[in-house]
Structure formats: C-alpha cells, structure tokens
Design an enzyme around this catalytic site. Sequence first.
Site, mmCIF file in Angstrom:
data_model
loop_
_atom_site.group_PDB
_atom_site.id
_atom_site.type_symbol
_atom_site.label_atom_id
_atom_site.label_comp_id
_atom_site.label_asym_id
_atom_site.label_seq_id
_atom_site.Cartn_x
_atom_site.Cartn_y
_atom_site.Cartn_z
ATOM 1 N N ASP A 55 0.820 -1.217 0.000
ATOM 2 C CA ASP A 55 0.000 0.000 0.000
ATOM 3 C C ASP A 55 0.852 1.265 0.000
ATOM 4 O O ASP A 55 0.318 2.366 0.145
ATOM 5 C CB ASP A 55 -0.920 0.006 1.230
ATOM 6 C CG ASP A 55 -2.382 0.195 0.854
ATOM 7 O OD1 ASP A 55 -2.705 0.090 -0.347
ATOM 8 O OD2 ASP A 55 -3.207 0.438 1.749
ATOM 9 N N ASP B 81 0.740 -9.598 9.611
ATOM 10 C CA ASP B 81 1.372 -8.284 9.605
ATOM 11 C C ASP B 81 2.785 -8.443 9.066
ATOM 12 O O ASP B 81 3.412 -9.502 9.246
ATOM 13 C CB ASP B 81 1.408 -7.695 11.013
ATOM 14 C CG ASP B 81 0.061 -7.128 11.441
ATOM 15 O OD1 ASP B 81 -0.829 -7.015 10.569
ATOM 16 O OD2 ASP B 81 -0.107 -6.817 12.629
ATOM 17 N N ASP C 151 5.578 -7.659 9.959
ATOM 18 C CA ASP C 151 6.654 -7.984 10.903
ATOM 19 C C ASP C 151 6.365 -9.274 11.667
ATOM 20 O O ASP C 151 7.114 -9.629 12.580
ATOM 21 C CB ASP C 151 6.843 -6.837 11.906
ATOM 22 C CG ASP C 151 5.596 -6.590 12.743
ATOM 23 O OD1 ASP C 151 4.588 -6.184 12.157
ATOM 24 O OD2 ASP C 151 5.632 -6.811 13.966
ATOM 25 N N ASP D 8 -10.468 -5.692 12.666
ATOM 26 C CA ASP D 8 -10.407 -7.126 12.935
ATOM 27 C C ASP D 8 -11.524 -7.584 13.868
ATOM 28 O O ASP D 8 -12.284 -8.507 13.555
ATOM 29 C CB ASP D 8 -9.025 -7.512 13.482
ATOM 30 C CG ASP D 8 -8.470 -6.461 14.435
ATOM 31 O OD1 ASP D 8 -9.274 -5.682 14.996
ATOM 32 O OD2 ASP D 8 -7.245 -6.412 14.627
#
Length: 878
Positions: free
Chosen positions: A211, A275, A277, A371
Amino acid sequence: MSSSVKNSPKKSQRFNISRWLIDLTPSFFDKTLEKVGIKHFKWFILLLLVLSIPLIVTPLEVWQQGAIAVFLVLLGQLVLGAEEQESSTEVGQYYHLFMVWLSLVTTMRYLYYRLSYTLNFDGWINSIACLTLLGAELYAIFSLVLAYFQTLKIKERKPIDISTIPQDEWFNVDIYIPTYNEDVEIVRKTALAALTCDYAPGKKKVYVLDDGRPEKYKEDDPKRETFRIRREELQQMCEELGCIHMGRDTNDHAKAGNINTAFYKTDGDLVLILDCDHVPSRQFLLHTVGFFYDPKVSFVQTPHWFYNPDPFERNLLTDGKIPVGNELFYKVLQKGNDFWNASFFCGSAAVIRKTHALEVGGIAVETVTEDCHTALRLHSKGYKSVYYDKIMVAGLAPDTFSAYVGQQVRWARGMAQILRIENPLFNTKLNLNFAQRICYLSATSHFLYGFPRLIYAIIPTLFLLFGINPIQGLGLETLAYAVPHILLSLATNHIIYKHVRFSFWNEIFEFVMSFQAGWVTLLALINPGMGTFNVTDKGINVTKRTFDWASMRGLIIVTVLVVSSLLAVPYWLLLRPEDTEAVLVNTLWSGFNLILLSAALLVGFEQPQIRTAHRLERQLPVVISSDEQTIMGETINISETGALISLESWSNLPDEVQIEVMGDFDARVVITARVVRITPVNEIETHLGVDFVNLNRTQLDDLSLVMFSDVKEWYSQNRENADKPFASLGFLATSITRSLRELKPTTSKKIRRQVNTSAQLYWDGHFFSGVATELGITGLRLELDSKKALSSDDRLLGKQDLEKMQTMKPLVGLLLSQSKNSSPTRFVAEINIVEEERGKVAIELNFPEKFRNKQSPKIKQFLRNNLEDNFGRSDIAA
C-alpha cells in the site's frame, strides 16, 4: 489420602483443612451437579443468587463486619492454597467458581453498603466528587463481573491432523502480507518464512500487499521519491524470493481496504493474514487449516507474540520477569471467549475463510479496529471461530513509548467505535447469543478505563488538599466492607491470571494510558467517525535516554497532586485529630497511588537499546569449526548479529571461527563468527560470545529461517513463574532504582589463540625481535625480546619512539616465523596499544581491514600449523 500421609502418624493425626477441601469439595460438587442435571442448572444458579441476597443486605455492627471481613479473607486464602495444590484442571475449576461466587457476594455487599450509607451530598462540590467516584467504582465492578463471565471456562484446543486427508483435497491457501511504509528487510523475513511454511505443493501462494504508493504524494514531496525507491526494492525482493507483489490504485480504508482488494484478485479458499513484521513458523498452516473442515468455522486465530521487549519491559528493566501486556488477552481472555464461541479476529496470525468474509462485505472498514469488528459480523451470521493457543508468529513490539501509545490509542478508539456503532448488548439486528454479547461488551468497554483510573488517583488528594469528601464516614467501617471486596477479587483473578498478569501491573498499564485512552474513547463515543488508521512504527533503534514529556504531562500533574497531598497529612493530624481515621485511609490510598504513578512515569523514560539486534532465547545446536578442530555447543541466545554459546569445555580458539547453527527441524546456516568473549561458568561449562561477520544475502536469509521459522515451540509458550502479590508490589516499588542505573554494554575482550611464534617488528628502518604470544585473524600481541635493534647495537627504542607509536598508531612491517629454521612471512599491521613494564615492551597490533583478503589465508595457515605443532594431528582429529 496419600500414602505419604498414611505412613506418618503425626501427619495423620493433624486435621489438614486444605487437604480436606481438596479431597471432599470436588466429589460434593460432582454428586450435587449430577443429581441436578444440566437442564436444571440455570435454576440452581438462580437459587444460589436468591440465597446470596441475605449475605449482601444484612446490616452488622462495625466489629461484626470486621470479623466477617477477616473470616472471608482467610477463607479466600484457604481456597486459593487448595487450588494451587490441586493438579487436576477440572477440580481447580470448582475452586474458581466458588471464588467467583464469594467475590461477587462481597462485592455486592460492599456496593450495597456504599449506596446505603456512604454517599455524601453535603454541598455541590462534595456531591460532584461523590458521584464521580461512584461512577468509577461502578465501572470497575461492571468490568469485574464481565471478566468473571468471560473466564468462567478456559477452552484448550489441540490441532486437527490433516495428514490423513489426501493432499489434492487440501484447501488452497493465500498468504497476505499487508505493508505500507515498513523497512523492506522486515517484510523480507516474513515473506521468506511464509514461503517456507509446510503445506501441500502448489496449494499455497504468498502475496505482498503493498500500500506504499508513491503516487499518493505530490511531485515535489520528498516522500514520493522515498516511496518510489522502496516500492522498487520491494518488487525486486518479491521477484527474487518468488512471492507475488500486489498494489492498488488507492489507499482507501488502509489495511482493511488493502486486504479487501486482494480478496477479489486471488483464488485461494483460505487466507492467512500476517502483519509484515509477523514472521510465521513453518508449522503454521499444518496446525490451523484442519479446523476449516468444519464448514461453519470462519476463522482461526493464534496468539500474537513479540520477540523484542516493549516499552514496559525495556524501560522498567523487568528482564522478562513480568508478563507483557498482551499475555492476559491471548493466554486467558481469548480462550475464555473461545468457550462461548466469541474469540476475536486480531488482524494477523489468523486464517480466515474468504467466502465467509466476503459474505459480510469483507474486512470491516467502519472502525479502526477492523479485525474485531469483522469477527462480530461473522459471529452475527452464526459462524464459528476458533482460538488455537500456540505461538506461531514472532513479531516486533513498538520500540518507543510514543509508538506504543499510538498503537493503544488506535485500539481504544476502535473498540469505542464498535461499542457506539454496533451496541453489542442491545442491538437486535445482531444475531448473537447472550454469552457472545457479554464477551463483545466486555471487549469494547475495556478501554473506557482511562478516566476511572485517574479518578482513583485524584479523589484522595481532593480530601487531603481541599477537604473535599466524597465518602460520608470514611474510616475503619468503610475498610471493613472494602477490604474483603478488593482482596477476594484479587484472589479470584489470581487463579486465572497468575501466570499472565501479576498483581498491580494492570494498574500500571491503565495509569500509563489513562489520559490518552480517556480522551480518545470519549470522543469516539460522541463521534465514532473521528480518527484514522495509523501504522505503528516498528524496528526503531533507541540510542539514548529520553523522557516522553508530551505523553506524560497529564500524569506528571496527577503525581504532583499526590505528593502534595501526602505533605499535607501532618497538618491534618495536628489541626483536625477528629478526622484521623479518614486521613489515615486517604494517606494509605495516596501512598499506594504514588508507587503506581512513579512506575507508570518511568515507562515514559526511554532506556537505550544496548544491542543493535534483539536476542532470542533459543537453544539451538551449533558446530564450531576452526582449522581441523571441531567443537559442539548450544546457543543460549542468538540474533542476526551474534550469539552466546554454551560449551562443555575450554578451548584454545582463534578469534575467527566457522559456526553451523541448526534449527528445530532441518534448517541450518554456516556463518563466519568472531569470538569476542570467553567466560568460564563452572568446571564443565564455558560461555562463548561471538559476533557474526561478513554475512552475505544467502546467509542472512538462512539465519532468519533458522531463528524465526524453524521453530517447534517458542520459549514464551508456557510461563513457569507465577504471581506473588507482595513480591510484585516490591518489584514495582524498586522500579526507579533499576531504571536510573547506568546501562553498560557487555565489554568485549580480545580473543586470540595462544601461540609462541618468532616475530620481527620493522620500525624506523630497523628490525626489533620478539615473540607473538597471541594471534588471531584481526590482530596479535607482540612481546619484544629487548629494546635493541637487530641491525645495530646503537639503535634503541626510546621513550619518544613508544610515545610516537601510541599516538600515531602507524602501519608497520612484521615478519612472523613458524620456527627458527623456517623462512619468515611478511605482514602489514597497525600499532594499537603500547605497554611498557619493567623495561619490557608489549605491543598490540591490528591487521588492517583493507589487507584482510590478502593476509587472512596466511594467518589461518600460521594458526593451523601452530595447532598441529602443539597437539599433533591425532589429537586434533579426536
């Protein structure tokens, strides 16, 4: 009764109440509940509530209530001791249920007393303070009751084995890695591990959802060029690794919009969302996909786990002794929610069924906690969720306190938005059962703690500083009702939370975020459309001590008020002795608050990170090779830059060795390492500290897989140490002594092989003879035979020569001979340190990096020959 008791006459004669509770209580409940039957269990609960009413409303004299308080606290401790001795989880559940009932009865009795006898409406100032404190107490009791319901039963799950299913019938899985502005190296580790996840060939694809659009910025904005370069690097990385780079034309709805766009472009049945990370272990899919063979299951959530210390751990220097903030949620609350089919989707480390997600419009975009909002809609559709408590991702926690605050503020805003928009308790449009409504109400109201937490700190200061009294008749009588309520709620929570949240640390978390959470939730309840999704900064290196004044201003003001109120205590005792009871209660209250506030302020005092890379406490087998010498060992901890290794022997190693590190399955990496420290631990164990040097791209990738992907079980899966309230309070009280002490990096020591090699130093046109006593790839130690030059008796090393060597650190010539009869080998070295003692000169020399490629092979040959000469080939082979 155990055999040990039967064999001991003294013990058999002594009546052990705790043992009696353990032996008798479970069988009583079993027989009673078996007779009642599950259909009539609700009536049994209702009867219990009716019988509890007299215990709540019966008035007593102060001394009687005091005696009851002591009895209840002792009973609670007795039950707590019995539960801790009980090995059966099912039996322990009875003690937990009894403590929940006992805690609720004492809490309701305290509340009845407060509402009946202590409300002070004498004047408008006292009335405002009274209602404010009462509101905070009602919120605390409300949260306590909701939490009790959430954790009535903790559900433990085991994975469903899919190895018996033909692989052509396995689900097609897409792995999404959403990213915005994160460092490409962070994304690379996650993508690499995702590609390595064990699964059926051809049934898995990895997508990097980028993004980070440079087009978002104007031509003259420097960020446009930064994002353009980053995108090119990300595309190159995807092409190199074999994953698919996917962008979109807008940044609408941030992460949720990014995932929703990908839903329509990929063809997998299931989607693993990570995610960027969150590095997955290789067994992630094998442990989660099996649950989806139940067609009603919409998503499987696993814990989020962070391998670096968050600001609480790092700034309070807890050294891993205190559970981190998210353990309470992932180790207890999520498993409690799972029992009620109400576990939450947490945005990462989760597998979701794409058809179900699209049925509710994709990932929710109306709130910044997309979420949890998505999970609520899936549950409302009648679908199931699964929470599987096995850590299978290693992520990065926010490194700075400001980043942590930003992350918590987003969660607080999002949950308040869901509470305001969806109204999970009363919204008839939601097809949720009562238990699910309670679980969502508990979650969405949790972050409203901000202002109530501040009220608890400010109320006693108002009395001590200004005489404002929100409680009528505050004194020993109030304590007689309040103490059992507080202590029994702590004891009840201890049964469930003892390994995941230590006493008084929840108050620290709440104090730290009180102002930010208070304002954000208030504004979100007023206008849920306010606020935008913010990306939490990760991978920041804190290099010096700083204090986050901007985040802590409000808390500093409250702390000043508390300190001032304590200074006013002597004046109260001298001038108003008739108010002594109220003064002492408020003094204790303020003193306790001061301990909590001091620790909370220290969380904003950033401690520097000593290491450039975070160490993982992993025990991995290693093979250390030096010339023809091989040593086995095991890592104590390891990072991308070095490791601490345990050896069973003391070895005469050179300063540079080859190390092979092996993962839990079959991943391995061979690395060149520099030995920086050797520390004997005892007669049979030695610790070897090494730094990794000159790692190429392949080695970095292989090391990343060994460390983060090739993992059977992360070391934080099960925490051994349990909460001890007094020890926990003491640890909090000493936070300032830990936080203010000077942090020093571990000192490195030159590690070189012990040798005895003839040497000649060329200095100022003359050779000076000596012996090299230590030799390594990076340098050596030379001890001169004398100050007299070999070529001239008149040329001596004088004081000026030694000072010139020390200050200028010049390059010099060096001749090394393996023996007196062998021809010398030439080297170039740089003088580093010159030492003179009793007329003897010793010189530390470094081999310049620019000559490394040319000189290293010759140095290694010297080391190899020296090892052979000293031990012989047969000893080396052995």
